[in-house]
Design an enzyme around this catalytic site. Structure first.
Site, PDB file in Angstrom:
ATOM      1  N   GLU A 101       9.317   1.170  10.868  1.00 33.84           N
ATOM      2  CA  GLU A 101      10.308   2.271  10.464  1.00 33.84           C
ATOM      3  C   GLU A 101       9.879   3.784  10.618  1.00 33.84           C
ATOM      4  O   GLU A 101       9.128   4.139   9.728  1.00 33.84           O
ATOM      5  CB  GLU A 101      11.064   1.995   9.093  1.00 33.84           C
ATOM      6  CG  GLU A 101      11.581   0.353   8.913  1.00 33.84           C
ATOM      7  CD  GLU A 101      13.087   0.368   9.704  1.00 33.84           C
ATOM      8  OE1 GLU A 101      13.441   1.323  10.386  1.00 33.84           O
ATOM      9  OE2 GLU A 101      13.191  -0.878  10.018  1.00 33.84           O
ATOM     10  N   GLU A 157      10.198  16.225  14.431  1.00 34.32           N
ATOM     11  CA  GLU A 157      10.809  15.918  13.070  1.00 34.32           C
ATOM     12  C   GLU A 157       9.915  17.002  11.827  1.00 34.32           C
ATOM     13  O   GLU A 157       8.707  17.101  12.085  1.00 34.32           O
ATOM     14  CB  GLU A 157      10.236  14.673  12.577  1.00 34.32           C
ATOM     15  CG  GLU A 157      11.101  14.345  11.125  1.00 34.32           C
ATOM     16  CD  GLU A 157      10.572  12.902  10.871  1.00 34.32           C
ATOM     17  OE1 GLU A 157       9.498  12.389  10.972  1.00 34.32           O
ATOM     18  OE2 GLU A 157      11.562  11.871  10.602  1.00 34.32           O
ATOM     19  N   LYS A 178       0.832  -1.084   0.068  1.00 31.72           N
ATOM     20  CA  LYS A 178      -0.009  -0.134   0.075  1.00 31.72           C
ATOM     21  C   LYS A 178       0.998   1.145   0.077  1.00 31.72           C
ATOM     22  O   LYS A 178       1.394   1.654   0.992  1.00 31.72           O
ATOM     23  CB  LYS A 178      -1.047  -0.005   1.280  1.00 31.72           C
ATOM     24  CG  LYS A 178      -2.142   0.610   1.158  1.00 31.72           C
ATOM     25  CD  LYS A 178      -2.100   2.156   0.614  1.00 31.72           C
ATOM     26  CE  LYS A 178      -1.837   3.123   1.687  1.00 31.72           C
ATOM     27  NZ  LYS A 178      -1.615   4.579   1.125  1.00 31.72           N
ATOM     28  N   GLY A 201       6.937   5.101   7.809  1.00 34.88           N
ATOM     29  CA  GLY A 201       6.069   6.492   8.099  1.00 34.88           C
ATOM     30  C   GLY A 201       6.491   7.036   9.134  1.00 34.88           C
ATOM     31  O   GLY A 201       7.250   6.821  10.007  1.00 34.88           O
ATOM     32  N   GLY A 209       2.497   4.853  12.774  1.00 30.43           N
ATOM     33  CA  GLY A 209       3.319   3.613  13.131  1.00 30.43           C
ATOM     34  C   GLY A 209       2.390   3.095  14.727  1.00 30.43           C
ATOM     35  O   GLY A 209       2.393   2.154  14.792  1.00 30.43           O
ATOM     36  N   GLU A 264       3.272   8.889  14.547  1.00 32.63           N
ATOM     37  CA  GLU A 264       1.766   8.830  14.809  1.00 32.63           C
ATOM     38  C   GLU A 264       1.038   7.548  14.122  1.00 32.63           C
ATOM     39  O   GLU A 264       0.255   6.980  14.895  1.00 32.63           O
ATOM     40  CB  GLU A 264       1.398  10.077  14.388  1.00 32.63           C
ATOM     41  CG  GLU A 264      -0.209  10.616  14.615  1.00 32.63           C
ATOM     42  CD  GLU A 264      -0.739  11.713  13.941  1.00 32.63           C
ATOM     43  OE1 GLU A 264       0.206  12.113  13.277  1.00 32.63           O
ATOM     44  OE2 GLU A 264      -1.847  11.926  13.844  1.00 32.63           O
ATOM     45  N   CYS A 277      14.238  10.541   6.456  1.00 30.66           N
ATOM     46  CA  CYS A 277      13.987   9.787   7.844  1.00 30.66           C
ATOM     47  C   CYS A 277      15.134   9.923   8.641  1.00 30.66           C
ATOM     48  O   CYS A 277      15.058  10.442   9.614  1.00 30.66           O
ATOM     49  CB  CYS A 277      13.378   8.514   7.804  1.00 30.66           C
ATOM     50  SG  CYS A 277      14.341   7.388   7.029  1.00 30.66           S
TER      51      CYS A 277
HETATM   52  P1  NAP Z   1       2.616   8.875   7.085  1.00 29.86           P
HETATM   53  O1  NAP Z   1       1.704   9.803   7.015  1.00 29.86           O
HETATM   54  O2  NAP Z   1       2.683   7.957   8.367  1.00 29.86           O
HETATM   55  O3  NAP Z   1       2.141   7.777   5.780  1.00 29.86           O
HETATM   56  C1  NAP Z   1       2.885   6.645   5.803  1.00 29.86           C
HETATM   57  C2  NAP Z   1       2.145   5.400   4.901  1.00 29.86           C
HETATM   58  O4  NAP Z   1       1.177   5.143   5.956  1.00 29.86           O
HETATM   59  C3  NAP Z   1       1.240   5.893   3.638  1.00 29.86           C
HETATM   60  O5  NAP Z   1       1.313   4.888   2.811  1.00 29.86           O
HETATM   61  C4  NAP Z   1      -0.155   6.492   4.429  1.00 29.86           C
HETATM   62  O6  NAP Z   1      -0.966   6.504   3.452  1.00 29.86           O
HETATM   63  C5  NAP Z   1      -0.140   5.172   5.378  1.00 29.86           C
HETATM   64  N1  NAP Z   1      -1.279   5.575   6.302  1.00 29.86           N
HETATM   65  C6  NAP Z   1      -1.511   6.804   6.661  1.00 29.86           C
HETATM   66  N2  NAP Z   1      -2.609   6.780   7.800  1.00 29.86           N
HETATM   67  C7  NAP Z   1      -2.756   5.405   7.986  1.00 29.86           C
HETATM   68  C8  NAP Z   1      -3.688   4.547   8.902  1.00 29.86           C
HETATM   69  N3  NAP Z   1      -4.455   5.174   9.661  1.00 29.86           N
HETATM   70  N4  NAP Z   1      -3.452   3.108   8.818  1.00 29.86           N
HETATM   71  C9  NAP Z   1      -2.656   2.441   8.019  1.00 29.86           C
HETATM   72  N5  NAP Z   1      -1.968   3.377   7.121  1.00 29.86           N
HETATM   73  C10 NAP Z   1      -1.929   4.507   7.110  1.00 29.86           C
HETATM   74  O7  NAP Z   1       4.085   9.263   6.514  1.00 29.86           O
HETATM   75  P2  NAP Z   1       4.474   9.916   5.518  1.00 29.86           P
HETATM   76  O8  NAP Z   1       3.964  11.424   5.485  1.00 29.86           O
HETATM   77  O9  NAP Z   1       4.100   9.285   4.067  1.00 29.86           O
HETATM   78  O10 NAP Z   1       6.011   9.864   5.289  1.00 29.86           O
HETATM   79  C11 NAP Z   1       6.904  10.619   6.273  1.00 29.86           C
HETATM   80  C12 NAP Z   1       7.411  10.073   7.547  1.00 29.86           C
HETATM   81  O11 NAP Z   1       7.925   8.783   7.104  1.00 29.86           O
HETATM   82  C13 NAP Z   1       8.103  10.816   8.308  1.00 29.86           C
HETATM   83  O12 NAP Z   1       7.819  10.800   9.605  1.00 29.86           O
HETATM   84  C14 NAP Z   1       9.629   9.970   8.170  1.00 29.86           C
HETATM   85  O13 NAP Z   1      10.531   9.982   8.898  1.00 29.86           O
HETATM   86  C15 NAP Z   1       9.136   8.484   7.752  1.00 29.86           C
HETATM   87  N6  NAP Z   1       9.990   7.681   7.153  1.00 29.86           N
HETATM   88  C16 NAP Z   1      10.865   6.741   7.966  1.00 29.86           C
HETATM   89  C17 NAP Z   1      11.607   6.156   7.244  1.00 29.86           C
HETATM   90  C18 NAP Z   1      12.635   4.861   8.110  1.00 29.86           C
HETATM   91  O14 NAP Z   1      13.113   4.278   7.501  1.00 29.86           O
HETATM   92  N7  NAP Z   1      12.626   5.067   9.389  1.00 29.86           N
HETATM   93  C19 NAP Z   1      11.875   6.303   5.934  1.00 29.86           C
HETATM   94  C20 NAP Z   1      11.031   7.033   5.168  1.00 29.86           C
HETATM   95  C21 NAP Z   1      10.059   7.932   5.765  1.00 29.86           C
HETATM   96  P3  NAP Z   1      -1.657   8.025   2.539  1.00 29.86           P
HETATM   97  O15 NAP Z   1      -0.467   8.083   1.990  1.00 29.86           O
HETATM   98  O16 NAP Z   1      -2.632   7.187   1.875  1.00 29.86           O
HETATM   99  O17 NAP Z   1      -2.027   8.703   3.858  1.00 29.86           O
END
Ligand code: NAP
Ligand code: MG
Length: 537
Positions: free
Chosen positions: A257, A388, A182, A235, A240, A238, A291
């Protein structure tokens, strides 16, 4: 006649159960190019019913299909063919990545190569010997085998669409699992292309599926589904946490992650030029939407003024521009929301009293461009040092002495990455050892290897991706114990002749697992003895 400038909007379908399909209700969402704000593609906006179909297809593929039963070497061959196709199509895929989420082409092309390498790496790793035999007491042979977990779900962010898909799909599929991916709603296109590649190389139906739709509905459903055995999420913290709660429904395995606020520590004895360069790469690579970004620069007060002066003038010279423009050194932010987040944090920094040394504005015109931004004289307690931002905003914090550097570095809820710049090797080792973070660098920033485990301490996550650790996460561990004696265990033999073992060898109690107790007692006394002991381990 002047040609009318028109961007082509490419319609996509999603890949469920080995078929290319629209959303069951026909809904779609638009994909924008953040460099121009133009619509470039339209993808299905899946419904929960579509997610149910995907889960059913995944279950079928895992429970009855050939994939988990196939020889590991054959699975490896298919993954290698996918890697080859990614390499052959790297330019086109990198362009698409740049278009859908604004990363520079020069960065996206590296992602494609890394993604291909990840598939190759796991294709090789899966045929390596794994499992073990154990020395256990008694005439028993004990061994450990690794087996696939089952239906795995990958939920990924928008900052590394193809690479995150590879980090999840490669170990999962190599281990014999099936995966539903997804992707983030803003950037699903390269993942849909990956599905085309898997279809082309002949991956069996239902083994790899890509469902495009809102995380709050589709991701949520997948995370809670009792038919899903594992969710690997990358992601925000929150989301997570929410996924972890959803996963509790059927005690599924959850890999997380999450975010970071990683310290990049520069000592006075560091190579000045290398450290300046590393500080810039740490925060401005990928427009800071990384990240593991080195978003907290912690600088020895002995060189602070000179270092900050040079850093700021170098940041001011960075050319911000379209992702596909060869002259650009930093692309746009991914979308309007991310731009708003960055603007919000810059305002917070100003209100908190940090000094804005450069940047702090979006660029005029179309596209979500933001200036490379540096706050200096920041206190680590400020929100801009603790939260962040996920954009091109660096906070610089001075330190006095090694101990204070470490204290500042570890004063965070996160623990993803960190770096140390110094020519003193023992100091470097002391400091990286003291860092509470999963990924550390000395005299460099950001290099990432498929071979090395990736993941965070504290609220930066649970589990590890990549390396052998990453493969292990996608396996269940089974112990197999084989009794080599043929003798009965002799627990419920009350009504039988005392000479229970007939003409078989009488096994001394001490060797008779699973009984544990008075090891001097032999078979003759087993009845009394066993009234006071527990069968089993
Ligand atoms: P995000 O808002 O948490 O979204 C990540 C994924 O989760 C997206 O596919 C999103 O879908 C989905 N999602 C959203 N709400 C959900 C729910 N209630 N239940 C299940 N899935 C849900 O993060 P982002 O804004 O895309 O990415 C930025 C974040 O990712 C940053 O905090 C960054 O640090 C972190 N990140 C971490 C790493 C690592 O390896 N540690 C690598 C890259 C990024 P939608 O897009 O449809 O909302
Ligand atoms: Mg987009």
């Amino acid at each position: 006649m002047a040609a009318v400038q028109e961007t082509k909007v490419t319609p996509y379908q999603m890949y469920i159960g080995g078929r290319w399909v629209d959303a069951s209700n026909g809904a779609t969402s638009e994909i924008l190019d953040p460099s121009t704000e133009e619509v470039i593609a339209r993808v299905p906006k899946a419904t929960v019913a579509d997610a149910e179909t995907a889960v059913k297809a995944a279950r079928e593929a895992f429970d009855k299909g050939p994939w988990p039963r196939m020889k590991a070497v054959e699975r490896g061959d298919l993954l290698r063919r996918a890697a080859t196709r990614i390499r052959e199509r790297a330019d086109e895929l990198a362009r698409l990545e740049s278009l859908q989420m604004g990363k520079l082409f020069s960065e996206a092309i590296v992602d494609m190569s890394d993604a291909a390498h990840t598939f190759d790496y796991y294709a090789g790793l899966v045929v390596e010997a794994h499992g073990e035999t154990l020395e256990v007491p008694g005439d028993t042979m004990s061994m450990v085998v690794r087996e696939p977990i089952g239906v795995t779900v990958g939920i990924t962010p928008w900052n590394y669409p193809m690479l995150m898909a590879a980090w999840k799909a490669a170990p999962s599929l190599a281990a014999g699992n099936v995966m539903i991916l997804k992707p983030a709603s803003v950037s699903p296109l390269t993942n849909l292309e990956l599905a085309k590649i898997f279809e082309e190389v002949g991956l069996p139906e239902g083994v790899f599926q890509v469902i495009t739709g809102p995380g709050g509905e589709i991701g949520d459903y997948l995370a809670a589904s009792p038919l899903v055995d594992m969710v690997a999420f990358t992601g925000s913290v929150e989301v997570g946490k929410h996924i972890m709660r959803q996963g509790a429904e059927n005690v599924k395995k959850v890999g997380l992650e999450l975010g970071g606020k990683s310290p990049n520590i520069v000592f006075a004895d560091a190579d000045f030029e290398a450290a300046i360069d590393g500080a810039l790469v740490g925060i401005f690579a990928g427009t800071g939407e990384v990240c593991s970004a080195g978003s907290r620069l912690i600088v020895d007060r002995a060189i602070y003024d000179r270092f900050v002066g040079e850093l700021v003038s170098r940041a001011m010279a960075i050319k911000v521009g379209p992702a596909l423009d060869e002259d650009s050194e930093m692309g746009p932010l991914v979308n309007k929301q991310q731009l708003a987040t960055v603007e919000k944090y810059v305002q917070i920094g100003r209100d908190e009293g940090a000094t804005l040394a450069t940047g702090g504005h979006r660029l005029e015109g179309r596209g979500y461009y933001y200036e490379p931004t540096i706050f200096v004289d920041v206190d680590n307690k400020m929100r801009i040092a603790q939260e962040e931002i996920f954009g091109p905003v660096l906070v610089v914090i001075p330190f006095d002495g090694e101990q204070q550097a470490v204290e500042i570095a570890n004063d965070t809820i996160y623990g993803l990455a960190g770096a140390v710049w110094t020519k003193d090797v023992t100091k470097a080792m002391r400091v990286v050892k003291a860092l509470r973070a999963g990924i550390t660098w000395v005299n460099t920033y950001h290099p990432t290897y498929s071979e090395a485990p990736w993941g965070g301490y504290k609220q930066s996550g649970v589990g590890r991706e990549l390396g052998t650790y990453g493969l292990d996460e996608y396996t269940e561990v089974k112990q197999i114990n084989i009794d080599l004696t043929d003798a009965p265990m002799g627990v419920y033999q009350r009504g039988k002749d005392k000479n229970v073992a007939g003409n078989r060898r009488v096994v001394p109690l001490s060797d008779r697992r699973p009984f544990r107790g008075d090891e001097s007692k032999t078979d003759e006394s087993w009845v009394q003895f066993c009234e006071n002991c527990q069968p089993g381990l």
